[in-house]
Scaffold this motif. Sequence first.
Motif, PDB file in Angstrom:
ATOM      1  N   ASN A  84       0.856  -1.176   0.000  1.00  0.00           N
ATOM      2  CA  ASN A  84       0.000   0.000   0.000  1.00  0.00           C
ATOM      3  C   ASN A  84       0.895   1.230   0.000  1.00  0.00           C
ATOM      4  O   ASN A  84       1.886   1.287   0.728  1.00  0.00           O
ATOM      5  CB  ASN A  84      -0.901   0.009   1.238  1.00  0.00           C
ATOM      6  N   PHE A  85       0.529   2.182  -0.833  1.00  0.00           N
ATOM      7  CA  PHE A  85       1.305   3.409  -0.944  1.00  0.00           C
ATOM      8  C   PHE A  85       0.450   4.592  -0.529  1.00  0.00           C
ATOM      9  O   PHE A  85      -0.723   4.681  -0.916  1.00  0.00           O
ATOM     10  CB  PHE A  85       1.796   3.605  -2.385  1.00  0.00           C
ATOM     11  N   LYS A  86       1.049   5.491   0.233  1.00  0.00           N
ATOM     12  CA  LYS A  86       0.372   6.724   0.635  1.00  0.00           C
ATOM     13  C   LYS A  86       0.551   7.757  -0.467  1.00  0.00           C
ATOM     14  O   LYS A  86       1.549   7.752  -1.188  1.00  0.00           O
ATOM     15  CB  LYS A  86       0.962   7.241   1.947  1.00  0.00           C
ATOM     16  N   GLU A  87      -0.419   8.646  -0.567  1.00  0.00           N
ATOM     17  CA  GLU A  87      -0.380   9.668  -1.616  1.00  0.00           C
ATOM     18  C   GLU A  87       0.909  10.484  -1.553  1.00  0.00           C
ATOM     19  O   GLU A  87       1.577  10.680  -2.568  1.00  0.00           O
ATOM     20  CB  GLU A  87      -1.593  10.586  -1.492  1.00  0.00           C
ATOM     21  N   GLU A  88       1.258  10.946  -0.376  1.00  0.00           N
ATOM     22  CA  GLU A  88       2.441  11.798  -0.241  1.00  0.00           C
ATOM     23  C   GLU A  88       3.711  11.042  -0.627  1.00  0.00           C
ATOM     24  O   GLU A  88       4.620  11.597  -1.238  1.00  0.00           O
ATOM     25  CB  GLU A  88       2.558  12.355   1.181  1.00  0.00           C
ATOM     26  N   GLU A  89       3.761   9.764  -0.304  1.00  0.00           N
ATOM     27  CA  GLU A  89       4.908   8.926  -0.648  1.00  0.00           C
ATOM     28  C   GLU A  89       5.085   8.865  -2.170  1.00  0.00           C
ATOM     29  O   GLU A  89       6.189   9.020  -2.689  1.00  0.00           O
ATOM     30  CB  GLU A  89       4.666   7.530  -0.079  1.00  0.00           C
TER      31      GLU A  89
END
Length: 96
Positions: A84-89
């Motif tokens: 899972n990837f965060k938007e900011e990442e």
Amino acid sequence: MPSITELLNDGLDTQAITDRILAGLGTAPGASSLTPRYGPCEADALRERMMRAVASLGEAEVKDIMATEGKIEVCCEFCNDTYNFKEEEVLTYLRS
């Protein structure tokens, strides 16, 4: 020659079917077969490849997915690991 399905239904394994299909082409009986390898699926390399794939969507698409789904989830079809990837990442990666 019967269909592959018929050969499987008759109890032949993949090696026997291959031998039958390639009969007369000079294949050696009992020759070793190669086992497919996929990857690299090592955690660091896989995560980096997945990040590149997500980043290739572009900033607008990443923001749209985050707005509608709330997350970006990527699953490797070979090893079934899910990241899972965060938007900011993702946006930070895009801007680097």
